[in-house]
Design an enzyme around this catalytic site. Structure first.
Site, PDB file in Angstrom:
ATOM      1  NE  ARG A 125      -3.922  -1.628   2.687  1.00  0.00           N
ATOM      2  CZ  ARG A 125      -4.750  -1.640   3.725  1.00  0.00           C
ATOM      3  NH1 ARG A 125      -4.707  -0.655   4.615  1.00  0.00           N
ATOM      4  NH2 ARG A 125      -5.619  -2.605   3.903  1.00  0.00           N
ATOM      5  NE  ARG A 146       6.580   6.130   7.055  1.00  0.00           N
ATOM      6  CZ  ARG A 146       5.768   6.230   5.996  1.00  0.00           C
ATOM      7  NH1 ARG A 146       6.239   6.016   4.775  1.00  0.00           N
ATOM      8  NH2 ARG A 146       4.516   6.549   6.164  1.00  0.00           N
TER       9      ARG A 146
HETATM   10  P1  AMP Z   1       2.304  10.092   9.155  1.00  0.00           P
HETATM   11  O1  AMP Z   1       1.751  11.037   8.145  1.00  0.00           O
HETATM   12  O2  AMP Z   1       1.392   9.913  10.352  1.00  0.00           O
HETATM   13  O3  AMP Z   1       2.698   8.764   8.549  1.00  0.00           O
HETATM   14  O4  AMP Z   1       3.644  10.728   9.736  1.00  0.00           O
HETATM   15  C1  AMP Z   1       4.755  10.977   8.908  1.00  0.00           C
HETATM   16  C2  AMP Z   1       6.000  11.173   9.742  1.00  0.00           C
HETATM   17  O5  AMP Z   1       5.826  12.328  10.593  1.00  0.00           O
HETATM   18  C3  AMP Z   1       6.352  10.050  10.707  1.00  0.00           C
HETATM   19  O6  AMP Z   1       7.072   8.993  10.079  1.00  0.00           O
HETATM   20  C4  AMP Z   1       7.194  10.794  11.739  1.00  0.00           C
HETATM   21  O7  AMP Z   1       8.486  11.057  11.239  1.00  0.00           O
HETATM   22  C5  AMP Z   1       6.457  12.123  11.849  1.00  0.00           C
HETATM   23  N1  AMP Z   1       5.402  12.063  12.887  1.00  0.00           N
HETATM   24  C6  AMP Z   1       4.049  12.148  12.694  1.00  0.00           C
HETATM   25  N2  AMP Z   1       3.400  12.031  13.858  1.00  0.00           N
HETATM   26  C7  AMP Z   1       4.342  11.877  14.816  1.00  0.00           C
HETATM   27  C8  AMP Z   1       4.305  11.666  16.219  1.00  0.00           C
HETATM   28  N3  AMP Z   1       3.133  11.598  16.883  1.00  0.00           N
HETATM   29  N4  AMP Z   1       5.484  11.533  16.878  1.00  0.00           N
HETATM   30  C9  AMP Z   1       6.664  11.604  16.222  1.00  0.00           C
HETATM   31  N5  AMP Z   1       6.772  11.762  14.903  1.00  0.00           N
HETATM   32  C10 AMP Z   1       5.632  11.904  14.181  1.00  0.00           C
END
Ligand code: AMP
Length: 191
Positions: A125, A146
């Site tokens: 995905r 990730r």
């Molecule tokens: P996402 O769009 O939720 O997949 O987030 C993308 C990236 O943003 C993540 O891989 C982290 O590097 C950072 N990120 C988003 N939310 C958080 C969080 N709650 N704590 C730490 N890093 C975050």
């Protein structure tokens, strides 16, 4: 007031399901990933720092993301309905901070919904999304990191919410509609 967390590994469908939940329950969608990407595109000081972590697939520091979320909660335009948190909390320290910040605002989380999707499906995905998302972290090397970070830092958050009796796991495999139906059944039982 329905305050909920949509939870799960990268690529499990949190963003897709959030849109449907927002439409049905009129919640404010707070995605920390979106908030960070908007800091990056506005080229703010926070954005410049955050980009270094995001590009590698690492988490940005807890203190930084907690402050960003606090501001977003306080500045949400519609305070009448609840919130849906997408991408937060991602560590137990963030979960502790979240419960505290909500308590101070006379709010509390009702449920955390954990979407279970197998690893092979998650990777396909995310790679598919990477073809059009333009996201710097939707490539195989970063995706692998990730997923590792998810297992080591984020999975322990499940236990935290299990102890609060607010944890619900859902099968995140199937069509968007099937998964949404499973979510609405859980929400019907907790609202
Ligand atoms: P996402 O769009 O939720 O997949 O987030 C993308 C990236 O943003 C993540 O891989 C982290 O590097 C950072 N990120 C988003 N939310 C958080 C969080 N709650 N704590 C730490 N890093 C975050």
């Amino acid at each position: 007031m329905l305050n909920m967390i949509i939870f799960g590994a990268p690529g499990c469908g949190k963003g897709t399901q959030s849109k449907l939940i927002v439409d049905k329950y009129k919640l404010t969608h707070l995605s920390t990933g979106d908030l960070l990407r908007s800091e990056i595109s506005s080229n703010t000081e926070l954005g410049v720092i955050a980009e270094k972590y995001i590009t590698k697939g690492n988490l940005v520091p807890d203190e930084m993301i907690i402050e960003i979320l606090k501001k977003a909660i306080d500045n949400r335009p519609d305070k009448s309905n609840g919130i849906i948190l997408d991408g937060f909390p991602r560590t137990v320290a963030q979960a502790v901070a979240l419960e505290e910040m909500l308590k101070n605002r006379d709010m509390s989380t009702v449920v955390l919904i954990d979407l279970h999707v197998d690893n092979h499906e998650l990777i396909s995905r995310l790679l598919y999304r990477g073809e059009t998302s333009g996201r710097c972290d939707d490539n195989l090397e970063t995706i692998k990191n990730r997923l590792e970070v998810y297992i080591s830092n984020t999975v322990p958050v499940c236990n935290f919410y299990q102890n609060l009796n607010k944890y619900k796991a859902i099968d995140g495999m199937g069509t968007i509609e099937e998964i949404f139906n499973r979510i609405t059944l859980v929400l019907a039982r907790c609202t």
